[in-house]
Design a protein around this motif. Structure first.
Motif, PDB file in Angstrom:
ATOM      1  N   SER A 185      24.187  22.801  29.808  1.00 31.64           N
ATOM      2  CA  SER A 185      23.466  21.559  30.115  1.00 31.64           C
ATOM      3  C   SER A 185      22.419  21.318  29.041  1.00 31.64           C
ATOM      4  O   SER A 185      21.586  22.174  28.763  1.00 31.64           O
ATOM      5  CB  SER A 185      22.794  21.695  31.484  1.00 31.64           C
ATOM      6  N   PRO A 187      19.295  18.832  27.507  1.00 32.17           N
ATOM      7  CA  PRO A 187      18.353  17.788  27.935  1.00 32.17           C
ATOM      8  C   PRO A 187      18.282  16.624  26.941  1.00 32.17           C
ATOM      9  O   PRO A 187      18.847  16.685  25.849  1.00 32.17           O
ATOM     10  CB  PRO A 187      17.015  18.536  27.961  1.00 32.17           C
ATOM     11  N   ALA A 188      17.565  15.598  27.329  1.00 31.93           N
ATOM     12  CA  ALA A 188      17.276  14.492  26.411  1.00 31.93           C
ATOM     13  C   ALA A 188      16.257  14.951  25.376  1.00 31.93           C
ATOM     14  O   ALA A 188      15.546  15.937  25.573  1.00 31.93           O
ATOM     15  CB  ALA A 188      16.744  13.302  27.199  1.00 31.93           C
ATOM     16  N   ASP A 221      25.767  16.584  28.435  1.00 31.81           N
ATOM     17  CA  ASP A 221      24.661  16.157  27.575  1.00 31.81           C
ATOM     18  C   ASP A 221      23.939  14.936  28.154  1.00 31.81           C
ATOM     19  O   ASP A 221      24.580  13.994  28.636  1.00 31.81           O
ATOM     20  CB  ASP A 221      25.223  15.806  26.182  1.00 31.81           C
ATOM     21  N   SER A 222      22.607  14.943  28.035  1.00 32.40           N
ATOM     22  CA  SER A 222      21.805  13.813  28.526  1.00 32.40           C
ATOM     23  C   SER A 222      21.628  12.731  27.480  1.00 32.40           C
ATOM     24  O   SER A 222      20.761  11.855  27.626  1.00 32.40           O
ATOM     25  CB  SER A 222      20.424  14.319  28.978  1.00 32.40           C
ATOM     26  N   LYS A 223      22.410  12.764  26.425  1.00 34.10           N
ATOM     27  CA  LYS A 223      22.326  11.739  25.389  1.00 34.10           C
ATOM     28  C   LYS A 223      23.718  11.517  24.781  1.00 34.10           C
ATOM     29  O   LYS A 223      24.631  12.328  24.972  1.00 34.10           O
ATOM     30  CB  LYS A 223      21.325  12.137  24.304  1.00 34.10           C
ATOM     31  N   LEU A 249      26.067  11.168  27.652  1.00 34.62           N
ATOM     32  CA  LEU A 249      25.360  10.444  28.718  1.00 34.62           C
ATOM     33  C   LEU A 249      26.207   9.322  29.307  1.00 34.62           C
ATOM     34  O   LEU A 249      26.313   9.176  30.524  1.00 34.62           O
ATOM     35  CB  LEU A 249      24.057   9.879  28.143  1.00 34.62           C
ATOM     36  N   LYS A 254      24.788  13.580  32.015  1.00 40.08           N
ATOM     37  CA  LYS A 254      23.424  13.986  32.377  1.00 40.08           C
ATOM     38  C   LYS A 254      23.420  14.797  33.670  1.00 40.08           C
ATOM     39  O   LYS A 254      23.875  14.314  34.725  1.00 40.08           O
ATOM     40  CB  LYS A 254      22.530  12.759  32.529  1.00 40.08           C
ATOM     41  N   THR A 256      21.694  16.113  36.831  1.00 42.59           N
ATOM     42  CA  THR A 256      20.573  15.630  37.650  1.00 42.59           C
ATOM     43  C   THR A 256      19.994  16.714  38.551  1.00 42.59           C
ATOM     44  O   THR A 256      18.857  16.606  38.997  1.00 42.59           O
ATOM     45  CB  THR A 256      21.030  14.444  38.513  1.00 42.59           C
ATOM     46  N   THR A 267      26.062  16.128  38.217  1.00 39.88           N
ATOM     47  CA  THR A 267      25.779  14.937  37.419  1.00 39.88           C
ATOM     48  C   THR A 267      25.855  13.723  38.339  1.00 39.88           C
ATOM     49  O   THR A 267      26.093  13.852  39.548  1.00 39.88           O
ATOM     50  CB  THR A 267      26.794  14.793  36.275  1.00 39.88           C
TER      51      THR A 267
END
Length: 426
Positions: A185, A187-188, A221-223, A249, A254, A256, A267
Motif C-alpha cells: 500500500s 500513500p499519496a 497506490d493512492s496516486k 488511484l 487508494k 482506505t 479500497t
C-alpha cells in the motif's frame, strides 16, 4: 548513471569546497565568540551538516544530538527485504564523527525553547545554541489510515524506517507459501523516498520470481503518477509479466482502511486479503520539529530555500526529509546536499555575512532487479521562495537501453551507497 550526472556532482562538490575555503577566511572573527550550533538527528542530513560545520570552521562549538549509537540506513534496505543484503551492511556508527571533532550527545532531544535558544535532553540536561539545525527525518502518521497503528504494524509491517521492521517483512516473505499474495500500500505524496515503494515491489518481485514463482504482488497506490513511472512499468512488463500488478488511484488503488487481524487491505471498490501486507502509511516531519514549532498544518516544515531557516521560528534550520523543499525530493542525497548548503549558510549568518544562494543536486538510483538499475537526477535552485528545478538539467535513464546499460546502473547504485555512507560516517 549517465556522464552528465557525474559531471554535475563533481561540479557541485567543487563549488562546495570553494565555498568552504572562502568561508574559512571569516573564521577568526567567529572564533572570538565561539558560536554554538546544535544539530539534532544522526542520519544523512544531520551528520553531514555537523561535519560540514566543523570543516568550515573548526572553532565552532558543534554538538550532534542523536539517541541511537548506530544508524541504520534506508537506501538499499529493499535489498535486505529481498534477501540479497545483510542488515549489518546498512548500519553505521558515529566513532569517526566524534573523532573528527564533532561533540555528540547520545540522548533524545525532548524540548526546544526557541526564546531561550536551548535544547532539553531526555536526561534533564540542556544545550544552549546560537543556531539550531533540525534533521529529524519522518514520523509515521498512525492516525491517518483507519485500522493501522503501531500494533497493526507488527503484523502488517511498513518497513519504512530501516531496522527490525525491515527484517520482519523479510521473514514474512520467507515464511509465505509459494502461490501467496503480497500487497504493498503506497500513500499519496509527500513521503520519504518517492520511488522507494516501486523499487521494493521490483525486488520482492524478483524474489518471488526466483523463489516462489506461483505468487503475485499487487501495488495499491493512492496516486496515478510516480517517480520513474515509465521506466518501472517497462521493466515490470519485461521482467515480471503477470507477477507484479500496479493499481493507481483512478482504478481504485487508494487503501482506505486495513484489518490487521485478517491481513486485509480495503479500497473504495475492493478488499485484498494478503499473505504478506506491506503498509506504508502517510508521513510527517519527525516529532521534535512539531515540538520546536517549525511545522505547519501539513505536518512538514516551511523553510527559506537559501538558508534552510524555518519560516516560522528564527535561528532554527530544518533540512532533509522534514523540510518543504519544493521540487527537491525527500532522499538521502537531497539531505546530504541540503546539509552542506545549510552549514555554509549558518557559518555565514554567524559571521554577519549574507549567505550565497545554493544550487543543489539530487541523484536517485532504483534497483528493479539485482543486476538491473534505473536512475533520475535533478538540479535545484531557490526561486519564488522554494527550491525549483533548473530547466534543462537532470533527467532519467533512457527508456530504451541495453541490459548492459541497466547492469551498469545497478553497479552505480551500490557504488553511490558506498560513496555517500563513506563520506557521511567514515
Amino acid at each position: 548513471m549517465t556522464q552528465p550526472h557525474l559531471t554535475s556532482r563533481r561540479t557541485f562538490l567543487g563549488q562546495t569546497a570553494a565555498a568552504a575555503a572562502a568561508l574559512m577566511v571569516t573564521g577568526p572573527a567567529i572564533a572570538q565568540t565561539r558560536p554554538r550550533v546544535v544539530v539534532i538527528g544522526g542520519g544523512f542530513g544531520g551528520v553531514s551538516c555537523a561535519r560540514t560545520l566543523h570543516a568550515l570552521d573548526g572553532k565552532l562549538d558543534v554538538t550532534l544530538v542523536e539517541p541511537n549509537r548506530t544508524f541504520t540506513a534506508c537506501p538499499m534496505s529493499n535489498e535486505v527485504i529481498a534477501g540479497d543484503r545483510a542488515i549489518e551492511a546498512q548500519q553505521f556508527g558515529y566513532d569517526k564523527v566524534v573523532a573528527g571533532g564533532v561533540k555528540m550527545a547520545t540522548k533524545a532531544a525532548t524540548k526546544i525553547d526557541a526564546a531561550a535558544r536551548s535544547v532539553g535532553l531526555a536526561d534533564g540536561t540542556t544545550l544552549a545554541y546560537d543556531r539550531l539545525v533540525l534533521s529529524p527525518g519522518i514520523d509515521l502518521r498512525f492516525d491517518a489510515l483507519q485500522g493501522y497503528d503501531e500494533a497493526a504494524a507488527a503484523r502488517m509491517p511498513h518497513a519504512w524506517k530501516a531496522g527490525e521492521q525491515t527484517l520482519l517483512l523479510r521473514r514474512q516473505l520467507e515464511a509465505m507459501d509459494d502461490g501467496g499474495l503480497v500487497v504493498i500500500s503506497v500513500p499519496a505524496n509527500p513521503y520519504r523516498c518517492p520511488p522507494g515503494p516501486y523499487e521494493r515491489a521490483s525486488l520482492i518481485g524478483h524474489y518471488l520470481k526466483t523463489k516462489k514463482p506461483r505468487s503475485k504482488l499487487i501495488i495499491l497506490d493512492s496516486k496515478d503518477a510516480f517517480s520513474k513511472q515509465r521506466l518501472f512499468l517497462q521493466a515490470w512488463q519485461e521482467l515480471y509479466p503477470g507477477l507484479v500488478e500496479w493499481v493507481g488511484l483512478s482504478h481504485g488503488g487508494k487503501v482506505t482502511s486495513v484489518d490487521a487481524a485478517t491481513n486485509t487491505l480495503v479500497t473504495e471498490f475492493d478488499k485484498h486479503k494478503a499473505a504478506v501486507a506491506n503498509v506504508l502509511p502517510p508521513q510527517r516531519a519527525g516529532q521534535i520539529a512539531a515540538i520546536a514549532g517549525v511545522t505547519d498544518r501539513s505536518g512538514w516544515c516551511p523553510i527559506d530555500p537559501v538558508t534552510f531557516e524555518s519560516k516560522q521560528v528564527p535561528n532554527i534550520h530544518v533540512i532533509g526529509d522534514a523540510c518543504i523543499a519544493g521540487g527537491m525530493p525527500k532522499s538521502a542525497f537531497s539531505a546530504n546536499a541540503q546539509a552542506k548548503a545549510c552549514a555554509s549558510a549558518v557559518v555565514s549568518l554567524l559571521a554577519g555575512a549574507a549567505p550565497a544562494a545554493p544550487k543543489l543536486i539530487n541523484t536517485c538510483y532504483s534497483l528493479v532487479a539485482p543486476d538491473y538499475g534505473i536512475s533520475i537526477a535533478g538540479v535545484y535552485q531557490p526561486k519564488n521562495g522554494l527550491l525549483t528545478d533548473v530547466e534543462g538539467a537532470g533527467g532519467t535513464s533512457p527508456l530504451e537501453a541495453t541490459l548492459t546499460f541497466r547492469n551498469q546502473e545497478a553497479v552505480y547504485a551500490r557504488s553511490w551507497f558506498d560513496t555517500i555512507t563513506g563520506e557521511v560516517f567514515g
